[in-house]
Design a protein around this motif. Structure first.
Motif, PDB file in Angstrom:
ATOM      1  N   ASP A 225       6.945   6.248   5.084  1.00 36.81           N
ATOM      2  CA  ASP A 225       6.795   5.059   5.914  1.00 36.81           C
ATOM      3  C   ASP A 225       5.988   3.969   5.212  1.00 36.81           C
ATOM      4  O   ASP A 225       6.102   2.803   5.548  1.00 36.81           O
ATOM      5  CB  ASP A 225       6.120   5.410   7.238  1.00 36.81           C
ATOM      6  CG  ASP A 225       7.018   6.241   8.126  1.00 36.81           C
ATOM      7  OD1 ASP A 225       8.222   5.935   8.191  1.00 36.81           O
ATOM      8  OD2 ASP A 225       6.520   7.199   8.738  1.00 36.81           O
ATOM      9  N   ILE A 226       5.190   4.323   4.231  1.00 37.52           N
ATOM     10  CA  ILE A 226       4.332   3.357   3.550  1.00 37.52           C
ATOM     11  C   ILE A 226       5.011   2.806   2.297  1.00 37.52           C
ATOM     12  O   ILE A 226       5.098   1.605   2.107  1.00 37.52           O
ATOM     13  CB  ILE A 226       2.976   4.002   3.157  1.00 37.52           C
ATOM     14  CG1 ILE A 226       2.339   4.708   4.346  1.00 37.52           C
ATOM     15  CG2 ILE A 226       2.038   2.974   2.546  1.00 37.52           C
ATOM     16  CD1 ILE A 226       2.018   3.835   5.519  1.00 37.52           C
TER      17      ILE A 226
ATOM     18  N   TYR B 115       3.947   1.009  11.952  1.00 37.71           N
ATOM     19  CA  TYR B 115       4.759   1.753  10.985  1.00 37.71           C
ATOM     20  C   TYR B 115       5.816   2.602  11.692  1.00 37.71           C
ATOM     21  O   TYR B 115       6.956   2.687  11.243  1.00 37.71           O
ATOM     22  CB  TYR B 115       3.882   2.646  10.100  1.00 37.71           C
ATOM     23  CG  TYR B 115       3.218   1.900   8.974  1.00 37.71           C
ATOM     24  CD1 TYR B 115       3.962   1.325   7.957  1.00 37.71           C
ATOM     25  CD2 TYR B 115       1.832   1.786   8.912  1.00 37.71           C
ATOM     26  CE1 TYR B 115       3.353   0.646   6.919  1.00 37.71           C
ATOM     27  CE2 TYR B 115       1.217   1.108   7.877  1.00 37.71           C
ATOM     28  CZ  TYR B 115       1.981   0.545   6.877  1.00 37.71           C
ATOM     29  OH  TYR B 115       1.386  -0.130   5.854  1.00 37.71           O
TER      30      TYR B 115
END
Length: 79
Positions: free
Chosen positions: A31-32, A68
Motif C-alpha cells: 500500500d505504501i 491508504y
C-alpha cells in the motif's frame, strides 16, 4: 499486419476478450510503495513489502491508515 491474421476464436488476443478467467491467485501490492506485498499488518490491515515499510506503518496515525486503505477500496473503521 496483426489485424490481417485470422486466428481461432479460442486463442485470446487483444481484440478477443472472450477467454477463461485466470486460475492464478490475484497479486497483492504494498500500500505504501506499490511493490509486491509479502506481508500484511494484522493491526491495520495494510500490506507491506519489507521491515523498513513496516516501521513506517507503525508510525502512521489512524487517518493516514484510513487514507491508504481507501486508496485500494478496503476502507475499514479502525478503533
Amino acid at each position: 499486419m496483426e489485424r490481417d491474421q485470422q486466428l481461432a476464436l479460442d486463442i485470446p488476443t487483444y481484440e478477443n476478450i472472450e477467454c477463461a478467467p485466470s486460475i492464478l491467485p490475484q497479486k497483492k501490492y504494498c500500500d505504501i510503495t506499490g511493490l509486491d506485498a509479502k506481508y500484511t499488518d494484522p493491526k491495520t490491515g495494510l500490506r507491506y513489502h519489507n521491515a523498513e515499510i513496516y516501521q513506517f506503518i507503525s508510525t502512521l496515525g489512524v487517518p493516514n491508515v484510513q487514507a491508504y486503505l481507501a486508496s485500494r477500496n478496503a476502507a475499514v473503521v479502525l478503533k
